[in-house]
Design a protein around this motif. Structure first.
Motif, PDB file in Angstrom:
ATOM      1  N   MET A   1      -2.300  -6.649  -3.560  1.00 17.02           N
ATOM      2  CA  MET A   1      -1.838  -5.281  -3.650  1.00 17.02           C
ATOM      3  C   MET A   1      -1.483  -4.910  -5.074  1.00 17.02           C
ATOM      4  O   MET A   1      -1.396  -3.751  -5.422  1.00 17.02           O
ATOM      5  CB  MET A   1      -0.627  -5.070  -2.756  1.00 17.02           C
ATOM      6  CG  MET A   1      -0.071  -3.663  -2.845  1.00 17.02           C
ATOM      7  SD  MET A   1       0.719  -3.117  -1.356  1.00 17.02           S
ATOM      8  CE  MET A   1       2.274  -3.980  -1.393  1.00 17.02           C
ATOM      9  N   GLN A   2      -1.307  -5.914  -5.920  1.00 24.91           N
ATOM     10  CA  GLN A   2      -0.890  -5.573  -7.269  1.00 24.91           C
ATOM     11  C   GLN A   2      -2.011  -4.973  -8.090  1.00 24.91           C
ATOM     12  O   GLN A   2      -1.805  -4.004  -8.801  1.00 24.91           O
ATOM     13  CB  GLN A   2      -0.277  -6.768  -7.995  1.00 24.91           C
ATOM     14  CG  GLN A   2      -0.971  -8.105  -7.810  1.00 24.91           C
ATOM     15  CD  GLN A   2      -0.814  -8.674  -6.403  1.00 24.91           C
ATOM     16  OE1 GLN A   2      -1.131  -8.000  -5.414  1.00 24.91           O
ATOM     17  NE2 GLN A   2      -0.358  -9.902  -6.276  1.00 24.91           N
TER      18      GLN A   2
ATOM     19  N   VAL B   1       0.195   3.928   0.769  1.00 21.41           N
ATOM     20  CA  VAL B   1       0.229   2.834  -0.198  1.00 21.41           C
ATOM     21  C   VAL B   1      -0.127   3.349  -1.585  1.00 21.41           C
ATOM     22  O   VAL B   1       0.554   3.048  -2.566  1.00 21.41           O
ATOM     23  CB  VAL B   1      -0.744   1.706   0.218  1.00 21.41           C
ATOM     24  CG1 VAL B   1      -0.917   0.706  -0.911  1.00 21.41           C
ATOM     25  CG2 VAL B   1      -0.250   1.023   1.478  1.00 21.41           C
TER      26      VAL B   1
ATOM     27  N   GLU C   1       2.717   5.078  -3.170  1.00 25.42           N
ATOM     28  CA  GLU C   1       3.772   4.147  -3.559  1.00 25.42           C
ATOM     29  C   GLU C   1       3.459   3.411  -4.850  1.00 25.42           C
ATOM     30  O   GLU C   1       4.326   3.210  -5.695  1.00 25.42           O
ATOM     31  CB  GLU C   1       3.983   3.084  -2.465  1.00 25.42           C
ATOM     32  CG  GLU C   1       5.020   3.449  -1.439  1.00 25.42           C
ATOM     33  CD  GLU C   1       4.964   2.449  -0.299  1.00 25.42           C
ATOM     34  OE1 GLU C   1       4.762   1.242  -0.560  1.00 25.42           O
ATOM     35  OE2 GLU C   1       5.106   2.877   0.875  1.00 25.42           O
ATOM     36  N   ILE C   2       2.223   2.976  -4.991  1.00 26.22           N
ATOM     37  CA  ILE C   2       1.889   2.172  -6.164  1.00 26.22           C
ATOM     38  C   ILE C   2       1.344   3.017  -7.308  1.00 26.22           C
ATOM     39  O   ILE C   2       0.900   2.487  -8.318  1.00 26.22           O
ATOM     40  CB  ILE C   2       0.886   1.051  -5.808  1.00 26.22           C
ATOM     41  CG1 ILE C   2      -0.468   1.627  -5.385  1.00 26.22           C
ATOM     42  CG2 ILE C   2       1.457   0.164  -4.712  1.00 26.22           C
ATOM     43  CD1 ILE C   2      -1.482   0.582  -4.960  1.00 26.22           C
TER      44      ILE C   2
END
Lengths: 130, 130
Positions: free
Chosen positions: B1-2, B52, B55-56
């Motif tokens: 996810m990074q 997602v 969020e990122i």
DNA sequence: CTAGGTGCAAATTTTTTGCACATGC
DNA sequence: GCATGTGCAAAAAATTTGCACCTAG
């Protein structure tokens, strides 16, 4: 419906509740606010009247916070500030930005659109949250 | 996810669909777009992934048009234009307004808030509608 | 094996709407 | 009486979530 004078008592009360605060409330908030005073009020009526206010230019939508539309009866052009932590909506002084008609004209010329209004919102942390 | 490299195939496809257009699509649009290509895709997955991305910091919400949230994967600061008739959302060149860090500082000093970002939206009629 | 991602459908939440009744002029 | 406003509850619409499964590493 043309002038505020012809508002029904409930419509008047809903408008007054909205205009009495800078909280930029939701329909739910207006409803809860008025329930003690107007026990017969129904939430549907609040929604319907807020719609009417938007149509006739007595209120506008400030945005949707946590899934709920928030309203403002202050029709003076002014920017808003939304706290990213507590989600309060604050009014900012109108002077802090003023794109003005010149920018509108420029956009119309260069982007082939007609511009009637704009809205500006800042995000960050309010005094309580930071 | 990074890093984008670690995205699952579906997450990658959802991001690609969002990033491929300037339509500022809704979750529904992304879903319809990908369905032929990914028959097994479900709408819930699209919603989850768009969350997602927000969020990122790979996407942001442009606003809610006709009850549907609209997304933008273009994270460069730029104003938007919403046509009040057809509800298209257009990107405007970033140059048309630039409050900049100076305004942020001034707001922070004078309004007792901390400012991290802002959004600006113009309203009117697009070239097709006017 | 483990953690993260997904399908599916149900649940949640907000807003809108149909309809019968009420109210004011 | 007519047009408008309203209560009530059902409907609509968008989004979120629980859960079982699945897949990559």
């Amino acid at each position: 419906m043309q002038s505020k004078r012809n508002f029904s008592a409930k419509r008047e009360a809903i408008y007054a509740a909205l205009a009495s605060t800078t909280l930029h409330p939701s329909a739910e908030w207006v409803y809860e606010q008025l329930k003690p005073e107007l026990p017969g009020l129904s939430l549907g009526t609040v929604y319907r009247n807020l719609s009417v206010f938007k149509e006739i230019g007595l209120a506008r939508s400030v945005g949707i916070i946590n899934g709920q539309e928030r309203f403002d009866a202050n029709m003076m052009q002014h920017p808003h500030f939304i706290c990213q932590k507590c989600f309060r909506i604050l009014d900012l002084p109108a002077g802090y930005y003023s794109p003005g008609k010149n920018l509108y004209k420029m956009l119309e010329r260069e982007c082939d659109i007609s511009v009637e209004m704009h809205s500006m919102t800042f995000y960050g942390l309010c005094s309580r949250c930071r």
